[in-house]
Scaffold this active site. Sequence first.
Site, PDB file in Angstrom:
ATOM      1  N   GLU A 107       0.852  -1.205   0.000  1.00 23.42           N
ATOM      2  CA  GLU A 107       0.000   0.000   0.000  1.00 23.42           C
ATOM      3  C   GLU A 107       0.878   1.241   0.000  1.00 23.42           C
ATOM      4  O   GLU A 107       1.954   1.247   0.603  1.00 23.42           O
ATOM      5  CB  GLU A 107      -0.849   0.021   1.287  1.00 23.42           C
ATOM      6  CG  GLU A 107      -2.252  -0.546   1.121  1.00 23.42           C
ATOM      7  CD  GLU A 107      -3.236   0.477   0.560  1.00 23.42           C
ATOM      8  OE1 GLU A 107      -2.809   1.385  -0.192  1.00 23.42           O
ATOM      9  OE2 GLU A 107      -4.424   0.358   0.868  1.00 23.42           O
ATOM     10  N   ASP A 108       0.389   2.292  -0.636  1.00 20.96           N
ATOM     11  CA  ASP A 108       1.123   3.559  -0.577  1.00 20.96           C
ATOM     12  C   ASP A 108       1.037   4.168   0.817  1.00 20.96           C
ATOM     13  O   ASP A 108       2.032   4.584   1.389  1.00 20.96           O
ATOM     14  CB  ASP A 108       0.611   4.536  -1.644  1.00 20.96           C
ATOM     15  CG  ASP A 108      -0.904   4.750  -1.636  1.00 20.96           C
ATOM     16  OD1 ASP A 108      -1.624   4.114  -0.816  1.00 20.96           O
ATOM     17  OD2 ASP A 108      -1.403   5.557  -2.444  1.00 20.96           O
ATOM     18  N   ASP A 111      -4.116   5.395   6.001  1.00 30.39           N
ATOM     19  CA  ASP A 111      -4.668   6.639   6.530  1.00 30.39           C
ATOM     20  C   ASP A 111      -5.690   6.272   7.614  1.00 30.39           C
ATOM     21  O   ASP A 111      -5.322   6.045   8.760  1.00 30.39           O
ATOM     22  CB  ASP A 111      -5.261   7.410   5.347  1.00 30.39           C
ATOM     23  CG  ASP A 111      -5.766   8.791   5.700  1.00 30.39           C
ATOM     24  OD1 ASP A 111      -5.206   9.410   6.605  1.00 30.39           O
ATOM     25  OD2 ASP A 111      -6.721   9.262   5.052  1.00 30.39           O
ATOM     26  N   PHE A 160      -1.887  16.047   3.966  1.00 28.71           N
ATOM     27  CA  PHE A 160      -2.203  15.355   2.725  1.00 28.71           C
ATOM     28  C   PHE A 160      -0.962  15.402   1.845  1.00 28.71           C
ATOM     29  O   PHE A 160      -0.472  16.477   1.502  1.00 28.71           O
ATOM     30  CB  PHE A 160      -3.393  15.985   2.006  1.00 28.71           C
ATOM     31  CG  PHE A 160      -3.905  15.087   0.920  1.00 28.71           C
ATOM     32  CD1 PHE A 160      -4.790  14.058   1.216  1.00 28.71           C
ATOM     33  CD2 PHE A 160      -3.468  15.226  -0.388  1.00 28.71           C
ATOM     34  CE1 PHE A 160      -5.224  13.194   0.221  1.00 28.71           C
ATOM     35  CE2 PHE A 160      -3.901  14.361  -1.383  1.00 28.71           C
ATOM     36  CZ  PHE A 160      -4.783  13.349  -1.067  1.00 28.71           C
ATOM     37  N   ARG A 173       1.465  11.886  -9.106  1.00 27.90           N
ATOM     38  CA  ARG A 173       2.019  10.560  -8.802  1.00 27.90           C
ATOM     39  C   ARG A 173       3.470  10.456  -9.240  1.00 27.90           C
ATOM     40  O   ARG A 173       4.234   9.680  -8.690  1.00 27.90           O
ATOM     41  CB  ARG A 173       1.213   9.456  -9.507  1.00 27.90           C
ATOM     42  CG  ARG A 173      -0.214   9.301  -9.019  1.00 27.90           C
ATOM     43  CD  ARG A 173      -0.792   7.995  -9.545  1.00 27.90           C
ATOM     44  NE  ARG A 173      -2.244   7.966  -9.491  1.00 27.90           N
ATOM     45  CZ  ARG A 173      -2.959   7.606  -8.434  1.00 27.90           C
ATOM     46  NH1 ARG A 173      -2.363   7.252  -7.324  1.00 27.90           N
ATOM     47  NH2 ARG A 173      -4.280   7.594  -8.493  1.00 27.90           N
TER      48      ARG A 173
HETATM   49  P1  IMP Z   1      -7.579   4.680   4.130  1.00 30.44           P
HETATM   50  O1  IMP Z   1      -8.604   3.668   3.751  1.00 30.44           O
HETATM   51  O2  IMP Z   1      -8.217   5.887   4.774  1.00 30.44           O
HETATM   52  O3  IMP Z   1      -6.453   4.132   4.975  1.00 30.44           O
HETATM   53  O4  IMP Z   1      -7.007   5.275   2.820  1.00 30.44           O
HETATM   54  C1  IMP Z   1      -6.101   4.683   2.038  1.00 30.44           C
HETATM   55  C2  IMP Z   1      -6.040   5.331   0.668  1.00 30.44           C
HETATM   56  O5  IMP Z   1      -6.390   6.726   0.708  1.00 30.44           O
HETATM   57  C3  IMP Z   1      -4.619   5.295   0.187  1.00 30.44           C
HETATM   58  O6  IMP Z   1      -4.339   4.090  -0.486  1.00 30.44           O
HETATM   59  C4  IMP Z   1      -4.551   6.519  -0.704  1.00 30.44           C
HETATM   60  O7  IMP Z   1      -4.957   6.206  -2.010  1.00 30.44           O
HETATM   61  C5  IMP Z   1      -5.542   7.494  -0.104  1.00 30.44           C
HETATM   62  N1  IMP Z   1      -4.876   8.502   0.749  1.00 30.44           N
HETATM   63  C6  IMP Z   1      -4.927   8.605   2.086  1.00 30.44           C
HETATM   64  N2  IMP Z   1      -4.184   9.620   2.543  1.00 30.44           N
HETATM   65  C7  IMP Z   1      -3.612  10.175   1.449  1.00 30.44           C
HETATM   66  C8  IMP Z   1      -2.695  11.272   1.250  1.00 30.44           C
HETATM   67  O8  IMP Z   1      -2.224  11.968   2.163  1.00 30.44           O
HETATM   68  N3  IMP Z   1      -2.351  11.527  -0.039  1.00 30.44           N
HETATM   69  C9  IMP Z   1      -2.811  10.794  -1.089  1.00 30.44           C
HETATM   70  N4  IMP Z   1      -3.648   9.767  -0.957  1.00 30.44           N
HETATM   71  C10 IMP Z   1      -4.051   9.460   0.306  1.00 30.44           C
HETATM   72 MG    MG Z   2      -5.355   7.651  -4.049  1.00 34.61          MG
END
Ligand code: IMP
Ligand code: MG
Length: 185
Positions: A107-108, A111, A160, A173
Site C-alpha cells: 500500500e502507498d 490513513d 495530505f 504521482r
Molecule cells: P484509508 O482507507 O483511509 O487508509 O485510505 C487509504 C487510501 O487513501 C490510500 O491508499 C490513498 O490512495 C488514499 N490517501 C490517504 N491519505 C492520502 C494522502 O495523504 N495523499 C494521497 N492519498 C491518500
Molecule cells: Mg489515491
Amino acid sequence: MPGAGGAKAGNDAPVRVFLAEERIRRKVRDLGRQIARDYAGKEVVLVGVLKGCCIFMSDLARAIDLPVTFDFLRVSSYGNGTESVGTVRIDFDVTQPLRGKHVILVEDIIDTGLTARAVMNTLRSKRPASLRLCALLHKPDRAQVPIRIDYLGFTIPNHFVVGYGLDYAGKYRNLPSVGILQRTS
Ligand code: IMP
Ligand code: MG
C-alpha cells in the site's frame, strides 16, 4: 513556485518536499532487504493496491533479492478529493490463486486503515500460507481501525501528501519525492 524544493512533475506542482528522493530510496532498500531476510528460501507474491502502489511497489520489488511475482487489485474508497467516503469496494481483484502463497500487500499509505483492513480480509479469505502488510507511509493520527503494519517506511503527521505514487485528483504521482500539497489560493 514551480517545482518548489526540488519537486518536479512538469505541472508547476505546488508541493513542498517532505520526504526527499534519497531518503525514500534508502528506506525502500532497507525494506527490501528485511523482506528478503524474512522470506529467505521462499517465493513472495506482492499484491499492490492500484494505483497508489505503482511506484513504491516497482522500487520495492527490485530491492527484494528473492523470486517475486506481482498481482494487483483496485478498490474505491476515495473520490477525487482528500477525504475518505468511508466505504471500500473491491473494483477488481487479483488474477492468480493465492492459496498456499506467501503474500505481501503493498500500500502507498495507511490513513484511516479502512482500505487496508478490507483488502487484508479479502486476501485472507483466499487462504494464503502467510499474509503481511507493507506500506510506505502511515498517518496514525487518522486511524479509525487498528492495523498491524509489518513493513513500514515512514510514520507521518496528518498532512495530505502527494508524489511517489500518491495523487491528488489523479495528479502528482510522478513526483520522485513525497511532498505536502500547498494551497494555491
Ligand atoms: P484509508 O482507507 O483511509 O487508509 O485510505 C487509504 C487510501 O487513501 C490510500 O491508499 C490513498 O490512495 C488514499 N490517501 C490517504 N491519505 C492520502 C494522502 O495523504 N495523499 C494521497 N492519498 C491518500
Ligand atoms: Mg489515491
